[in-house]
Design a protein around this motif. Sequence first.
Motif, PDB file in Angstrom:
ATOM      1  N   TYR A  11     -30.344  81.627 -12.599  1.00 15.18           N
ATOM      2  CA  TYR A  11     -29.295  81.019 -13.410  1.00 15.18           C
ATOM      3  C   TYR A  11     -28.346  82.121 -13.839  1.00 15.18           C
ATOM      4  CZ  TYR A  11     -32.708  77.247 -13.783  1.00 15.18           C
ATOM      5  OH  TYR A  11     -33.603  76.248 -13.501  1.00 15.18           O
ATOM      6  N   ASN A  13     -26.588  83.569 -16.590  1.00 14.46           N
ATOM      7  CA  ASN A  13     -26.511  83.570 -18.052  1.00 14.46           C
ATOM      8  C   ASN A  13     -25.616  84.702 -18.512  1.00 14.46           C
ATOM      9  OD1 ASN A  13     -28.414  81.458 -18.478  1.00 14.46           O
ATOM     10  ND2 ASN A  13     -30.011  82.902 -17.843  1.00 14.46           N
ATOM     11  N   VAL A  20     -35.293  83.915 -11.071  1.00 17.47           N
ATOM     12  CA  VAL A  20     -36.411  83.180 -11.667  1.00 17.47           C
ATOM     13  C   VAL A  20     -37.466  82.984 -10.572  1.00 17.47           C
ATOM     14  CG1 VAL A  20     -37.124  81.013 -12.726  1.00 17.47           C
ATOM     15  CG2 VAL A  20     -34.936  82.034 -13.365  1.00 17.47           C
ATOM     16  N   ARG A  39     -46.762  81.871 -17.266  1.00 17.08           N
ATOM     17  CA  ARG A  39     -46.375  82.029 -18.664  1.00 17.08           C
ATOM     18  C   ARG A  39     -45.087  81.257 -18.957  1.00 17.08           C
ATOM     19  NH1 ARG A  39     -46.312  87.966 -20.568  1.00 17.08           N
ATOM     20  NH2 ARG A  39     -46.696  86.932 -22.531  1.00 17.08           N
ATOM     21  N   GLY A  41     -41.476  80.445 -19.291  1.00 16.99           N
ATOM     22  CA  GLY A  41     -40.312  81.057 -18.632  1.00 16.99           C
ATOM     23  C   GLY A  41     -40.603  81.563 -17.228  1.00 16.99           C
ATOM     24  N   ALA A  42     -41.820  81.322 -16.709  1.00 22.18           N
ATOM     25  CA  ALA A  42     -42.168  81.821 -15.365  1.00 22.18           C
ATOM     26  C   ALA A  42     -41.405  81.069 -14.266  1.00 22.18           C
ATOM     27  CB  ALA A  42     -43.666  81.693 -15.128  1.00 22.18           C
ATOM     28  N   GLY A  43     -40.917  79.874 -14.580  1.00 21.79           N
ATOM     29  CA  GLY A  43     -40.133  79.134 -13.591  1.00 21.79           C
ATOM     30  C   GLY A  43     -40.814  77.865 -13.095  1.00 21.79           C
ATOM     31  N   THR A  46     -38.467  74.896 -13.224  1.00 22.51           N
ATOM     32  CA  THR A  46     -37.416  75.150 -12.233  1.00 22.51           C
ATOM     33  C   THR A  46     -37.918  74.779 -10.838  1.00 22.51           C
ATOM     34  OG1 THR A  46     -36.504  76.936 -13.579  1.00 22.51           O
ATOM     35  CG2 THR A  46     -35.984  76.992 -11.236  1.00 22.51           C
ATOM     36  N   ARG A  49     -38.108  71.035 -10.420  1.00 22.15           N
ATOM     37  CA  ARG A  49     -36.779  70.424 -10.233  1.00 22.15           C
ATOM     38  C   ARG A  49     -36.268  70.649  -8.814  1.00 22.15           C
ATOM     39  NH1 ARG A  49     -35.550  72.128 -15.570  1.00 22.15           N
ATOM     40  NH2 ARG A  49     -34.499  73.992 -14.774  1.00 22.15           N
ATOM     41  N   LYS A 275     -34.259  74.337 -25.896  1.00 31.05           N
ATOM     42  CA  LYS A 275     -34.160  73.960 -24.481  1.00 31.05           C
ATOM     43  C   LYS A 275     -34.405  72.461 -24.305  1.00 31.05           C
ATOM     44  CE  LYS A 275     -36.792  74.614 -20.310  1.00 31.05           C
ATOM     45  NZ  LYS A 275     -37.980  75.232 -19.763  1.00 31.05           N
ATOM     46  N   PHE A 299     -28.888  76.429 -27.530  1.00 30.15           N
ATOM     47  CA  PHE A 299     -29.771  76.870 -26.450  1.00 30.15           C
ATOM     48  C   PHE A 299     -29.430  78.307 -26.059  1.00 30.15           C
ATOM     49  CE2 PHE A 299     -30.624  76.611 -21.651  1.00 30.15           C
ATOM     50  CZ  PHE A 299     -31.929  77.021 -21.794  1.00 30.15           C
TER      51      PHE A 299
HETATM   52  N1  LIG Z   1     -30.391  75.353 -17.234  1.00 26.68           N
HETATM   53  C1  LIG Z   1     -30.705  76.644 -17.412  1.00 26.68           C
HETATM   54  N2  LIG Z   1     -29.743  77.563 -17.653  1.00 26.68           N
HETATM   55  C2  LIG Z   1     -30.044  78.852 -17.814  1.00 26.68           C
HETATM   56  N3  LIG Z   1     -31.277  79.362 -17.751  1.00 26.68           N
HETATM   57  C3  LIG Z   1     -32.279  78.505 -17.517  1.00 26.68           C
HETATM   58  C4  LIG Z   1     -32.050  77.109 -17.340  1.00 26.68           C
HETATM   59  N4  LIG Z   1     -33.241  76.495 -17.113  1.00 26.68           N
HETATM   60  C5  LIG Z   1     -34.167  77.477 -17.159  1.00 26.68           C
HETATM   61  N5  LIG Z   1     -33.596  78.676 -17.403  1.00 26.68           N
HETATM   62  C6  LIG Z   1     -34.285  79.970 -17.500  1.00 26.68           C
HETATM   63  O1  LIG Z   1     -35.066  80.139 -16.325  1.00 26.68           O
HETATM   64  C7  LIG Z   1     -36.336  80.709 -16.634  1.00 26.68           C
HETATM   65  C8  LIG Z   1     -37.451  79.777 -16.144  1.00 26.68           C
HETATM   66  O2  LIG Z   1     -37.399  78.583 -16.935  1.00 26.68           O
HETATM   67  P1  LIG Z   1     -38.404  77.363 -16.700  1.00 26.68           P
HETATM   68  O3  LIG Z   1     -38.059  76.325 -17.699  1.00 26.68           O
HETATM   69  O4  LIG Z   1     -38.391  76.993 -15.267  1.00 26.68           O
HETATM   70  O5  LIG Z   1     -39.791  78.067 -17.054  1.00 26.68           O
HETATM   71  P2  LIG Z   1     -41.208  77.399 -17.335  1.00 26.68           P
HETATM   72  O6  LIG Z   1     -42.221  78.232 -16.605  1.00 26.68           O
HETATM   73  O7  LIG Z   1     -41.177  75.947 -17.036  1.00 26.68           O
HETATM   74  O8  LIG Z   1     -41.325  77.651 -18.911  1.00 26.68           O
HETATM   75  P3  LIG Z   1     -42.141  76.834 -20.053  1.00 26.68           P
HETATM   76  O9  LIG Z   1     -43.607  77.038 -19.799  1.00 26.68           O
HETATM   77  O10 LIG Z   1     -41.701  77.551 -21.305  1.00 26.68           O
HETATM   78  O11 LIG Z   1     -41.688  75.409 -20.018  1.00 26.68           O
HETATM   79  C9  LIG Z   1     -36.326  80.954 -18.149  1.00 26.68           C
HETATM   80  O12 LIG Z   1     -35.938  82.287 -18.377  1.00 26.68           O
HETATM   81  C10 LIG Z   1     -35.275  79.995 -18.663  1.00 26.68           C
HETATM   82  O13 LIG Z   1     -34.691  80.475 -19.833  1.00 26.68           O
END
Ligand SMILES: Nc1ncnc2c1ncn2[C@@H]1O[C@H](COP(=O)(O)OP(=O)(O)OP(=O)(O)O)[C@@H](O)[C@H]1O
Length: 339
Positions: A11, A13, A20, A39, A41-43, A46, A49, A275, A299
């Motif tokens: 992403y 930012n 990611v 953990r 923020g591991a993705g 993402t 999706r 978020k 956010f």
């Molecule tokens: N729409 C977005 N815009 C910018 N950054 C994003 C977006 N969605 C996710 N991120 C960033 O991408 C990284 C992965 O996010 P993601 O939500 O996929 O992690 P996750 O493993 O599902 O986390 P959690 O266990 O906290 O739900 C994070 O650093 C998050 O801040």
Amino acid sequence: MIEIRNLYKRYHNHHGSPWVLENINLTIPQGVSVGLVGRNGAGKSTLLRLIAGMDNPERGAIERNCRVSWPIGLAGGFQGSMTGRQNVKFVARVHGGRYQVEEIIQRVQDFAEIGEAFDEPIKTYSSGMRARLNFGLSLAFDFDIYLSDEATAVGDRAFKAKASKAFKDKVGQASLIMVSHGEGMLKQLCQAGIYLKDGQAIWYDDIKDAIADYHAETDAVREKQDAAPRSGTLQKPKTSNPNMQKKGKKSVEADDIQSLENRLETKENELTVAKHAFEHAKSLGLVTPGNPSPYRKRFRKAHQQFHQTKQRLQQARNASQTGSENNLNPHGAADNSTD
Ligand SMILES: Nc1ncnc2c1ncn2[C@@H]1O[C@H](COP(=O)(O)OP(=O)(O)OP(=O)(O)O)[C@@H](O)[C@H]1O
């Protein structure tokens, strides 16, 4: 079967564009339910999706040779000004084909159990009510693979039990790709595992091995955190670290690290809430491209504060480490006996 080839995602930012997901290659066989661990923020979300086709990778490709659901969980792509019934009708028509629209509506209404709210606009729903509707809607269609993003974590006890039973009932006809922080649920419902770490995905034939490796990572981080204050304590003596002085920096106390760790935890929680609020608002149509929105602003701010705190903590730990090494080895000779 789902084939993921050379997949990259990031992403853009304000603080940069770190990957990611970086060069993910996976084959997810049909009929095998998979738990996704890693953990915060591991993705994980993402990756879900991308598998659902709701977002595009920067590079690489995903081939889906089967019917894949959208991610079931907190965020839903409902139209906020339309009622639950109207939203369900819309999706049932889009999916069309062999499905009977009225039958689908009935199935969703029965599963969601949200009473009269079914005929109220979605924007008046609580997140739990939206999750119920989203869950019911996805179950009303016959997918080969259901994607679940903490779907069994929402709602009250009764709904949680109903949600996990619904997944169990699908065994044999469909499989799951599931993100859940509830390990019991993962072990109950999944056979295989994917562990996301540092942008990489590691496949495990046994979900228990994925969870064990994930635990090893979190334990190692915790041990490191526990060790950091101890090394800070070592440098407490009145004589300050000469290297630090040279750089004009204050030596780092254990208390600093502890308070930064506490702060990071708070910032992480704030980020998670912001978020979810942002995604919720987006699905209600309250956030549109180019439109300044308090949800987006919050956010971004939470994201920025989380990363700033993380960076400060890392710096504090590095400084503490350098300080304690110098104190233990005042002549500055390399000490390779630890780490
Ligand atoms: N729409 C977005 N815009 C910018 N950054 C994003 C977006 N969605 C996710 N991120 C960033 O991408 C990284 C992965 O996010 P993601 O939500 O996929 O992690 P996750 O493993 O599902 O986390 P959690 O266990 O906290 O739900 C994070 O650093 C998050 O801040």
